[in-house]
Design an enzyme around this catalytic site. Structure first.
Site, PDB file in Angstrom:
ATOM      1  N   LYS A  72       6.654 -11.203   1.772  1.00 14.42           N
ATOM      2  CA  LYS A  72       5.943 -11.616   2.973  1.00 14.42           C
ATOM      3  C   LYS A  72       5.672 -13.131   2.975  1.00 14.42           C
ATOM      4  O   LYS A  72       5.875 -13.794   1.955  1.00 14.42           O
ATOM      5  CB  LYS A  72       4.654 -10.796   3.076  1.00 14.42           C
ATOM      6  N   TYR A 114       6.080  -2.416  12.376  1.00 14.10           N
ATOM      7  CA  TYR A 114       4.735  -1.906  12.110  1.00 14.10           C
ATOM      8  C   TYR A 114       4.215  -0.990  13.216  1.00 14.10           C
ATOM      9  O   TYR A 114       3.000  -0.761  13.300  1.00 14.10           O
ATOM     10  CB  TYR A 114       3.775  -3.069  11.840  1.00 14.10           C
ATOM     11  N   ASN A 162      -0.868  -9.464   0.893  1.00 16.17           N
ATOM     12  CA  ASN A 162      -0.557  -8.739  -0.343  1.00 16.17           C
ATOM     13  C   ASN A 162       0.902  -8.874  -0.771  1.00 16.17           C
ATOM     14  O   ASN A 162       1.443  -8.047  -1.479  1.00 16.17           O
ATOM     15  CB  ASN A 162      -0.975  -7.274  -0.225  1.00 16.17           C
ATOM     16  N   HIS A 219       6.210  -6.009   0.958  1.00 14.77           N
ATOM     17  CA  HIS A 219       6.330  -4.724   1.651  1.00 14.77           C
ATOM     18  C   HIS A 219       7.394  -3.889   0.943  1.00 14.77           C
ATOM     19  O   HIS A 219       8.411  -4.424   0.526  1.00 14.77           O
ATOM     20  CB  HIS A 219       6.764  -4.924   3.110  1.00 14.77           C
ATOM     21  N   GLU A 246      13.749   1.352   8.442  1.00 12.21           N
ATOM     22  CA  GLU A 246      13.432  -0.075   8.235  1.00 12.21           C
ATOM     23  C   GLU A 246      14.684  -0.874   7.867  1.00 12.21           C
ATOM     24  O   GLU A 246      14.863  -1.997   8.347  1.00 12.21           O
ATOM     25  CB  GLU A 246      12.375  -0.206   7.133  1.00 12.21           C
TER      26      GLU A 246
HETATM   27  P1  IDP Z   1       1.461  -0.702   2.240  1.00 13.19           P
HETATM   28  O1  IDP Z   1       2.005  -2.082   2.548  1.00 13.19           O
HETATM   29  O2  IDP Z   1       0.868  -0.642   0.860  1.00 13.19           O
HETATM   30  O3  IDP Z   1       2.438   0.410   2.529  1.00 13.19           O
HETATM   31  P2  IDP Z   1       0.110   0.058   4.715  1.00 13.19           P
HETATM   32  O4  IDP Z   1      -1.068   0.965   4.782  1.00 13.19           O
HETATM   33  O5  IDP Z   1       1.427   0.565   5.197  1.00 13.19           O
HETATM   34  O6  IDP Z   1       0.193  -0.482   3.204  1.00 13.19           O
HETATM   35  O7  IDP Z   1      -0.278  -1.243   5.533  1.00 13.19           O
HETATM   36  C1  IDP Z   1       0.695  -2.195   5.913  1.00 13.19           C
HETATM   37  C2  IDP Z   1       0.145  -3.579   5.651  1.00 13.19           C
HETATM   38  O8  IDP Z   1      -0.962  -3.825   6.521  1.00 13.19           O
HETATM   39  C3  IDP Z   1      -0.437  -3.794   4.256  1.00 13.19           C
HETATM   40  O9  IDP Z   1       0.560  -4.109   3.306  1.00 13.19           O
HETATM   41  C4  IDP Z   1      -1.401  -4.942   4.485  1.00 13.19           C
HETATM   42  O10 IDP Z   1      -0.709  -6.190   4.592  1.00 13.19           O
HETATM   43  C5  IDP Z   1      -1.955  -4.586   5.859  1.00 13.19           C
HETATM   44  N1  IDP Z   1      -3.184  -3.750   5.787  1.00 13.19           N
HETATM   45  C6  IDP Z   1      -3.274  -2.423   5.543  1.00 13.19           C
HETATM   46  N2  IDP Z   1      -4.538  -1.970   5.597  1.00 13.19           N
HETATM   47  C7  IDP Z   1      -5.292  -3.068   5.895  1.00 13.19           C
HETATM   48  C8  IDP Z   1      -6.706  -3.277   6.086  1.00 13.19           C
HETATM   49  O11 IDP Z   1      -7.543  -2.355   5.999  1.00 13.19           O
HETATM   50  N3  IDP Z   1      -7.103  -4.553   6.364  1.00 13.19           N
HETATM   51  C9  IDP Z   1      -6.231  -5.600   6.463  1.00 13.19           C
HETATM   52  N4  IDP Z   1      -4.899  -5.439   6.302  1.00 13.19           N
HETATM   53  C10 IDP Z   1      -4.438  -4.199   6.014  1.00 13.19           C
HETATM   54 MG    MG Z   2       3.300   0.936   4.392  1.00 14.25          MG
END
Ligand code: IDP
Ligand code: MG
Length: 153
Positions: A9, A49, A112, A115, A126
């Site tokens: 990212k 997304y 984070n 992805h 995807e």
């Molecule tokens: P993942 O990337 O671990 O699969 P997902 O739940 O699919 O997690 O969420 C997609 C992305 O959205 C996350 O990687 C993160 O960047 C963001 N995200 C998810 N939950 C939150 C939240 O509660 N607050 C802020 N950003 C979030």
């Molecule tokens: Mg995810």
């Protein structure tokens, strides 16, 4: 052979962590079968997304993923979806275990670094968003026979 979509990212690119993050996947023995540097458009981000549309963090997530260049990769290997998710660690950096990519380099929620597809269905969908089938190479990196046993029961 299973495939998964990985995105380094914008924070990973801006923080000059591309090499160190890719190293984790290479060290584990997964093969990189497609890779490019690109800027994700808002339209593509919204398609990628779509499952998160309506959630409170969705607008910030779209801003984040479109904010700068990303590296998009397809990795291949037996169980690579599960393996890549384990290397990434839990979603939030402050919960991710040390030793994982997010546990070592991320501290927050939105930012984070990486992805990874979460199921064979999402991986197929995807990968199709970012790569044409002809962009993905078929090859076996040297040494793979010492990573994946022929009869791994
Ligand atoms: P993942 O990337 O671990 O699969 P997902 O739940 O699919 O997690 O969420 C997609 C992305 O959205 C996350 O990687 C993160 O960047 C963001 N995200 C998810 N939950 C939150 C939240 O509660 N607050 C802020 N950003 C979030
Ligand atoms: Mg995810």
């Amino acid at each position: 052979m299973e495939r998964t979509l990985i995105i380094l990212k914008p924070d990973a690119v801006q923080r000059r962590l591309i090499g160190r993050v890719i190293q984790r996947f290479e060290d584990k023995g997964l093969a990189i079968v497609g890779m490019k540097l690109m800027h994700i458009s808002r339209e593509l981000a919204e398609r990628h997304y779509a499952p998160h549309k309506g959630k409170p963090f969705y607008p910030g997530l779209i801003d984040y993923i479109t904010r700068g260049p990303v590296v998009v990769m397809v990795l291949a290997g037996e169980r690579c979806i599960e393996i890549a998710r384990a290397l990434m660690g839990k979603t939030f950096g402050y919960e991710a275990a040390p030793g994982t990519i997010r546990g070592d380099f991320s501290a927050g929620r939105t930012f984070n670094l990486v992805h990874g597809s979460d199921s064979p269905e999402s991986a197929a969908a995807e990968i199709a968003l970012y790569f044409k089938p002809a962009d993905l190479l078929e090859y076996t990196p040297a040494g793979s026979e010492w990573v994946f046993a022929r009869n791994d029961v």
